[in-house]
Design a protein around this motif. Sequence first.
Motif, short mmCIF file in Angstrom:
data_model
loop_
_atom_site.label_atom_id
_atom_site.label_comp_id
_atom_site.label_asym_id
_atom_site.label_seq_id
_atom_site.Cartn_x
_atom_site.Cartn_y
_atom_site.Cartn_z
N THR A 52 23.14 15.45 28.30
CA THR A 52 23.85 14.51 29.17
C THR A 52 22.86 13.78 30.06
OG1 THR A 52 25.69 16.05 29.16
CG2 THR A 52 25.75 14.35 30.84
N ASN A 53 23.14 12.51 30.26
CA ASN A 53 22.34 11.68 31.16
C ASN A 53 22.18 12.37 32.52
OD1 ASN A 53 22.38 9.77 33.51
ND2 ASN A 53 22.01 8.29 31.88
N TYR A 55 21.84 11.42 35.56
CA TYR A 55 22.62 10.96 36.72
C TYR A 55 24.07 11.45 36.62
CZ TYR A 55 18.53 8.13 37.46
OH TYR A 55 17.24 7.75 37.66
N VAL A 56 24.61 11.40 35.40
CA VAL A 56 25.97 11.94 35.19
C VAL A 56 25.98 13.43 35.50
CG1 VAL A 56 27.73 12.41 33.45
CG2 VAL A 56 26.58 10.22 33.45
N HIS A 60 28.06 15.47 38.34
CA HIS A 60 28.93 16.60 38.03
C HIS A 60 28.52 17.83 38.82
CE1 HIS A 60 29.54 20.11 35.10
NE2 HIS A 60 30.52 20.07 35.97
N GLN A 245 41.32 18.19 36.00
CA GLN A 245 40.29 17.20 35.68
C GLN A 245 40.46 15.90 36.47
OE1 GLN A 245 40.20 16.09 31.55
NE2 GLN A 245 38.06 15.47 31.64
N PRO A 246 41.65 15.27 36.45
CA PRO A 246 41.78 14.05 37.25
C PRO A 246 41.63 14.29 38.75
CG PRO A 246 43.90 14.66 36.29
CD PRO A 246 42.87 15.51 35.65
N ASP A 248 39.73 16.56 40.19
CA ASP A 248 38.31 16.72 40.45
C ASP A 248 37.62 15.37 40.50
OD1 ASP A 248 37.01 18.99 40.99
OD2 ASP A 248 36.22 19.32 38.98
N TYR A 249 38.03 14.50 39.59
CA TYR A 249 37.41 13.17 39.49
C TYR A 249 37.69 12.36 40.75
CZ TYR A 249 36.40 8.57 37.56
OH TYR A 249 35.89 7.32 37.35
N GLN A 317 23.84 21.35 29.48
CA GLN A 317 23.90 19.91 29.25
C GLN A 317 22.61 19.20 29.64
OE1 GLN A 317 27.50 18.36 31.01
NE2 GLN A 317 28.52 20.29 30.70
N PHE B 19 30.06 4.89 31.45
CA PHE B 19 29.44 5.79 32.42
C PHE B 19 30.52 6.62 33.12
CE2 PHE B 19 26.51 6.76 35.95
CZ PHE B 19 25.39 7.02 35.19
N GLU B 22 31.94 9.22 30.84
CA GLU B 22 31.04 10.36 30.74
C GLU B 22 31.25 11.28 31.94
OE1 GLU B 22 28.01 11.81 28.95
OE2 GLU B 22 29.67 11.24 27.67
N ALA B 23 31.28 10.64 33.13
CA ALA B 23 31.41 11.42 34.36
C ALA B 23 32.75 12.14 34.38
CB ALA B 23 31.30 10.51 35.58
N TYR B 24 33.76 11.52 33.79
CA TYR B 24 35.09 12.13 33.79
C TYR B 24 35.16 13.29 32.80
CZ TYR B 24 40.19 12.45 33.77
OH TYR B 24 41.48 12.88 33.90
N PRO B 27 32.31 17.30 32.57
CA PRO B 27 32.55 18.62 33.15
C PRO B 27 33.60 19.44 32.40
CG PRO B 27 32.73 16.91 34.82
CD PRO B 27 32.66 16.23 33.50
N TYR B 28 34.53 18.80 31.71
CA TYR B 28 35.65 19.55 31.15
C TYR B 28 35.66 19.58 29.63
CZ TYR B 28 37.47 20.03 35.77
OH TYR B 28 37.62 20.38 37.08
N ARG B 29 34.60 19.01 29.04
CA ARG B 29 34.58 18.92 27.58
C ARG B 29 34.80 20.29 26.95
NH1 ARG B 29 29.73 16.20 27.05
NH2 ARG B 29 30.57 14.13 27.33
#
Lengths: 560, 93
Positions: A52-53, A55-56, A60, A245-246, A248-249, A317, B19, B22-24, B27-29
Amino acid sequence: MNAIFVLLLGLGAMALGYLVYSKFIAERIFRLDPNFRTPAHEFEDGVDFVPTNKYVLWGHHFTSVAGAAPIIGPAIAVIWGWVPAFIWVVLGTIFFAGVHDAGAIWASNRNKAKSIGALTGDVVGKRARSLFMIVIFLVLLMVNAVFATVIAGLLVDFPSSVIPVWGAIFVALIIGQLIYRKYIGLITVSIVGVIALYALIGLGPVMPISLPESIGGVSDRATWIMILFGYAAIASLLPVWMLLQPRDYINGLQLFIGLILLYAAVILMGPEMVAPAFNTDVPEGTPSLIPLLFVTIACGAISGFHGLVAGGTTSKQLEKETDARFVGYFGAVGEGSLALAAIIAATAGFATFADWNAVYSAFGQGGVNAFVQGGAYIINNGIGLEIGLAETLLTVMAVLFAGTTMDTGLRLQRYIFQEWGSIYDIKWMQKVIPATLLAVGTCLLLAFGAGGADGSGGLLIWPLFGTTNQLLAGLTLMVITVLLVRMGRPMYYTLIPLLFLLVMTVAALLLQLKTFYVAGDWFLFTLDIVVLVAAIFIAFECASTLSKLRKETANKHEDS
Amino acid sequence: MKIHKLTAIKDWWQKANHFAEEAYNAPYRAAIARAKREQDDLFMLLVFSDLMGVPNPASYYTLELQPLLLERFHDWHMRMGMEKSPLDHFKCC
């Protein structure tokens, strides 16, 4: 002193820590290798192991570790004055948390991305692994109980936050559906979600909601605590994509917006630090600064919880090993900056010293309420947002953090119960609903057992929570130290923080044991003894591992 | 010139969307994939239930799904630690 100066000093020191100290640690101690084939590449499966990138991954990692704890701890600890809290947060982030977090990622990365718990078993021994599991369970238990108490307190003290806090759950549910069914792109959804949340925050002060002070003899706080656990139990049973998930986002976005708002307001307003630098006149019953400061502020200075995220998830990751420095160390810096914001809000966000003193009337007072009040005062003066609105905004930020942690915490506790069920072959405990009920039951017992039936004293366990969290960090540091020694690298950069933590936590536990004994609080007394026994075992484990290591290295020298 | 700018904005928007996604998802994949796998396993159990001696009233219809699930069946028995198919009359490898 002006808060802008404190802010710049803190951020500057942490930036310097990242640029200089983390470079030294990454290159000389961990010797991160850009060509090392990380587990994310080696075992890439599109599920657990995904390069994973960075920054992402940082985003996280940072949003998973930053929560309500780095706000509550510092906001309680400023009772000793702002300087001790400031120094511990800044130096803790630079020399403890950053090394711990990056080290945990590195250690896990070098060992097939195993979780720190599993690594403890491999590297130190089976006993240490069992200890690790017990400490994790205690941390989860305490975090759920404490956060429920904190949220209940906030909902009672700031009735304007009730609508946005519960409304946010519906916003998250809708967003979850929109994204899952792929109706619209994520950026659009994010914008819509944030607007909806802020519309609710605007609605809150217009329609404040308070529960009646007593329902059938149960106080409003206690009612909220029970409602919260009811919610958390249901939420922890739903599929993650639906709510967690949503949520957390949105929380992640909220975190960045809140931090930027607060920092911008501090710079625009330039408030004076109202609280004393060192509080020589602490309220009666306030324990001694050393060692209690070091367990009151756990997250924000060093927190064992980060090791769980770093080992179990982040390391799987990692695209390049060198990313561990940015993701781990800079993640810790992010959390340190949140703790710094909490310190400034809780010490500079008051008009006069008398106002501040009135809030910090006893140890454990202040806390997140002081953060909300002080932060709202600064945002009001700096940006001009109405005070009621600013208070609601910060309350929602804190509650959403704590709420998501409760969801996750309860879920993890349920897994632990289910695992125990299968280890000891107890059929009913392996089932989802009984295990969830057990998890909720133990948390409720702790929340009410520690604070009495009205649920107002749950914060009494805060220092105990900090202690347990530090013990967890200690175990992770031990794993990193052992790995370093076996590779023939210097061990002092992790060993000294480890020893410091052990000494401070044991001292804090003993001191609190005496306090609970004098107060006749047998519930907390027992809990303290449980944690103390774990701490002593960890100390023994440490000593025996180190002496074993010394023999190992001595033998090696003889052989060569 | 204008069209050029528009495509640039569109590009940027798509990048930002990617992007954010990815951020979304990152974490939960794992959690979601695991949940999906559990559901798939249950479905497979239904499709192959007759072979394991569990009567299935819908077997007439599920029969034609068996070849489609063959690959997944192989993955499944590997995941369960069995090197060969556990069913005597149903070999996949």
